[in-house]
Design an enzyme around this catalytic site. Structure first.
Site, PDB file in Angstrom:
ATOM      1  N   HIS A   1       0.832  -1.210   0.000  1.00  0.00           N
ATOM      2  CA  HIS A   1       0.000   0.000   0.000  1.00  0.00           C
ATOM      3  C   HIS A   1       0.864   1.256   0.000  1.00  0.00           C
ATOM      4  CE1 HIS A   1      -3.200   2.640   2.154  1.00  0.00           C
ATOM      5  NE2 HIS A   1      -3.270   2.767   0.855  1.00  0.00           N
TER       6      HIS A   1
ATOM      7  N   GLU B   1       2.894   0.440   3.360  1.00  0.00           N
ATOM      8  CA  GLU B   1       2.380  -0.567   4.292  1.00  0.00           C
ATOM      9  C   GLU B   1       2.429  -1.915   3.572  1.00  0.00           C
ATOM     10  OE1 GLU B   1      -0.958   1.661   7.084  1.00  0.00           O
ATOM     11  OE2 GLU B   1      -1.560   1.066   5.092  1.00  0.00           O
TER      12      GLU B   1
HETATM   13  N1  3HC Z   1       8.879  13.902  -7.525  1.00  0.00           N
HETATM   14  C1  3HC Z   1       9.758  14.039  -6.507  1.00  0.00           C
HETATM   15  N2  3HC Z   1       9.645  14.960  -5.523  1.00  0.00           N
HETATM   16  C2  3HC Z   1       8.625  15.813  -5.601  1.00  0.00           C
HETATM   17  C3  3HC Z   1       7.696  15.747  -6.651  1.00  0.00           C
HETATM   18  C4  3HC Z   1       7.849  14.746  -7.636  1.00  0.00           C
HETATM   19  N3  3HC Z   1       6.999  14.608  -8.619  1.00  0.00           N
HETATM   20  N4  3HC Z   1       6.785  16.717  -6.448  1.00  0.00           N
HETATM   21  C5  3HC Z   1       7.132  17.354  -5.337  1.00  0.00           C
HETATM   22  N5  3HC Z   1       8.245  16.809  -4.824  1.00  0.00           N
HETATM   23  C6  3HC Z   1       8.917  17.208  -3.581  1.00  0.00           C
HETATM   24  C7  3HC Z   1       9.260  18.679  -3.567  1.00  0.00           C
HETATM   25  O1  3HC Z   1      10.510  18.927  -4.139  1.00  0.00           O
HETATM   26  C8  3HC Z   1       9.249  18.993  -2.084  1.00  0.00           C
HETATM   27  O2  3HC Z   1      10.461  18.518  -1.498  1.00  0.00           O
HETATM   28  P1  3HC Z   1      11.227  19.391  -0.364  1.00  0.00           P
HETATM   29  O3  3HC Z   1      10.271  19.449   0.803  1.00  0.00           O
HETATM   30  O4  3HC Z   1      12.456  18.588  -0.095  1.00  0.00           O
HETATM   31  O5  3HC Z   1      11.464  20.725  -0.996  1.00  0.00           O
HETATM   32  C9  3HC Z   1       8.153  18.108  -1.545  1.00  0.00           C
HETATM   33  O6  3HC Z   1       8.013  17.035  -2.496  1.00  0.00           O
HETATM   34  C10 3HC Z   1       6.835  18.860  -1.406  1.00  0.00           C
HETATM   35  O7  3HC Z   1       6.408  19.262  -2.691  1.00  0.00           O
HETATM   36  P2  3HC Z   1       5.813  20.702  -3.080  1.00  0.00           P
HETATM   37  O8  3HC Z   1       6.671  21.775  -2.517  1.00  0.00           O
HETATM   38  O9  3HC Z   1       5.517  20.704  -4.516  1.00  0.00           O
HETATM   39  O10 3HC Z   1       4.403  20.731  -2.456  1.00  0.00           O
HETATM   40  P3  3HC Z   1       3.916  21.040  -1.016  1.00  0.00           P
HETATM   41  O11 3HC Z   1       5.009  21.488  -0.123  1.00  0.00           O
HETATM   42  O12 3HC Z   1       2.732  21.877  -1.224  1.00  0.00           O
HETATM   43  O13 3HC Z   1       3.490  19.558  -0.546  1.00  0.00           O
HETATM   44  C11 3HC Z   1       2.312  17.532  -0.516  1.00  0.00           C
HETATM   45  C12 3HC Z   1       2.598  18.801  -1.287  1.00  0.00           C
HETATM   46  C13 3HC Z   1       3.563  16.636  -0.541  1.00  0.00           C
HETATM   47  C14 3HC Z   1       1.172  16.817  -1.214  1.00  0.00           C
HETATM   48  C15 3HC Z   1       2.002  17.906   0.964  1.00  0.00           C
HETATM   49  O14 3HC Z   1       0.964  18.857   0.981  1.00  0.00           O
HETATM   50  C16 3HC Z   1       1.586  16.716   1.774  1.00  0.00           C
HETATM   51  O15 3HC Z   1       2.409  15.963   2.268  1.00  0.00           O
HETATM   52  N6  3HC Z   1       0.259  16.547   1.950  1.00  0.00           N
HETATM   53  C17 3HC Z   1      -0.302  15.431   2.683  1.00  0.00           C
HETATM   54  C18 3HC Z   1      -0.336  14.243   1.790  1.00  0.00           C
HETATM   55  C19 3HC Z   1      -0.880  13.044   2.494  1.00  0.00           C
HETATM   56  O16 3HC Z   1      -1.277  13.050   3.650  1.00  0.00           O
HETATM   57  N7  3HC Z   1      -0.911  11.941   1.752  1.00  0.00           N
HETATM   58  C20 3HC Z   1      -1.459  10.698   2.262  1.00  0.00           C
HETATM   59  C21 3HC Z   1      -2.863  10.581   1.832  1.00  0.00           C
HETATM   60  S1  3HC Z   1      -3.618   9.132   2.429  1.00  0.00           S
HETATM   61  C22 3HC Z   1      -3.277   7.976   1.277  1.00  0.00           C
HETATM   62  O17 3HC Z   1      -2.676   8.225   0.269  1.00  0.00           O
HETATM   63  C23 3HC Z   1      -3.761   6.617   1.586  1.00  0.00           C
HETATM   64  C24 3HC Z   1      -4.860   6.205   0.663  1.00  0.00           C
HETATM   65  O18 3HC Z   1      -5.143   4.866   0.954  1.00  0.00           O
HETATM   66  C25 3HC Z   1      -6.098   7.041   0.834  1.00  0.00           C
END
Ligand code: 3HC
Length: 286
Positions: free
Chosen positions: A140, A152
């Site tokens: 997961h 996971e």
């Molecule tokens: N490839 C590699 N790295 C990337 C990337 C890509 N395509 N896109 C972004 N990044 C990196 C950036 O460089 C940045 O790295 P840094 O912190 O070292 O500078 C980091 O990822 C954050 O990216 P951004 O600056 O573009 O964006 P934000 O700071 O706005 O963060 C986010 C975006 C990562 C989505 C953040 O808002 C976040 O962590 N949100 C919560 C996400 C979450 O909780 N996900 C889990 C959901 S639950 C799930 O998936 C389970 C399912 O079963 C429902």
């Protein structure tokens, strides 16, 4: 067992991310979708993500170019038959998933390992329609897959120790940190996340605060990267609704009962960011 070729079923939000990290991890990947249009959309989502990685300095252009060469798309599930590991990432519908596994079980050699990226459905139940119950596990990933460090690993009732070891080696090779969980609805993360997300919708329904204030409270009060309503839009209101329903069916616990507003939003096509509107508006220019 050494994994070299990976098959991915489904190129949606999660499938595309899984294809991306596998190809970047050096694996040959074949990804299947039900039609050309969905396949094209999924692959273009993957391309956008890799370009973002390059722009952010997280990914070298040469590595992205090499990864592109390792990816092949298909609309024929049988093309996944030469994979060592197949990861299914289709919608959270047990009936559909079983159909996929029945078809794959017929065309794949017995040594192929099957994995599901399910968020909440039973690995043991999916494995039950195949003849490879010991070579079946849950892997997961989290959204966005290239950024989120966690995987996971879910042990079904009949999953062998060898399969778990192979799964751990594989996920670790993608740069992910592995946690192991038994086959219980929602595993670790969604067991805790889903009641929280549903409660945020209930708070909105009750008029406790505006959506903006609910999100701001969690971002600034708990240092989460996103508030719950923004996260719901991000994960998909439809996806979260299906996960909640599946967990409610298993536990019969009202903590997992989706509030009426969520069901209405699903029916109205307000699925979040991917559909252009959820709790917030993502249409052009917003
Ligand atoms: N490839 C590699 N790295 C990337 C990337 C890509 N395509 N896109 C972004 N990044 C990196 C950036 O460089 C940045 O790295 P840094 O912190 O070292 O500078 C980091 O990822 C954050 O990216 P951004 O600056 O573009 O964006 P934000 O700071 O706005 O963060 C986010 C975006 C990562 C989505 C953040 O808002 C976040 O962590 N949100 C919560 C996400 C979450 O909780 N996900 C889990 C959901 S639950 C799930 O998936 C389970 C399912 O079963 C429902």
């Amino acid at each position: 067992m050494e994994i070299k070729r990976v098959g991915v079923v489904g190129c949606g939000l999660m499938g595309a991310g899984i294809v991306e990290v596998c190809a970047l991890g050096g694996y040959q990947v074949v990804v299947s979708e039900v039609d050309d249009d969905l396949l094209k959309r999924g692959l273009s989502r993957l391309e956008t993500s890799m370009q973002r990685g390059v722009q952010r300095g997280k990914l070298a252009e040469a590595d992205a170019a090499a990864a592109r060469k390792r990816i092949r798309g298909t609309t024929n599930l049988s093309d996944l038959a030469s994979s060592d590991l197949i990861i299914e990432a289709v919608v959270e519908n047990m009936h559909l998933k079983k159909e996929v596994y029945r078809t794959l079980d017929d065309v794949c050699p017995p040594e192929t390992i099957f994995a599901s990226n399910t968020s909440s459905l039973s690995i043991t139940e999916m494995a039950s329609v195949t003849k490879r119950r010991e070579r079946f596990l849950g892997i997961h990933f989290f959204n966005p897959v290239p950024v989120m460090k966690l995987v996971e690993l879910i042990r079904g009732l009949q999953t062998s120790e060898d399969t778990m070891k192979t799964g751990r080696r594989f996920a670790t090779s993608l740069g992910k940190t592995v946690v192991v969980c038994k086959d219980s609805p929602g595993f670790i993360v969604n067991l805790l996340l889903i009641p929280y997300l549903l409660d945020s919708v209930r708070a909105l329904e009750l008029g406790i605060a505006t959506k903006e204030d609910i999100d701001t409270a969690i971002v600034l009060g708990l240092a989460h990267p996103m508030g719950p309503l923004t996260l719901l839009d991000y994960v998909g209101i439809d996806t979260t609704y299906f996960i909640a329903e599946a967990m409610f069916q298993e536990f019969k616990d009202t903590r997992y009962a989706a509030p009426p507003l969520m069901k209405q939003m699903v029916l109205a096509g307000l699925h979040g960011r991917k559909s252009g509107r959820g709790f917030y508006d993502y249409s052009e220019g917003k």
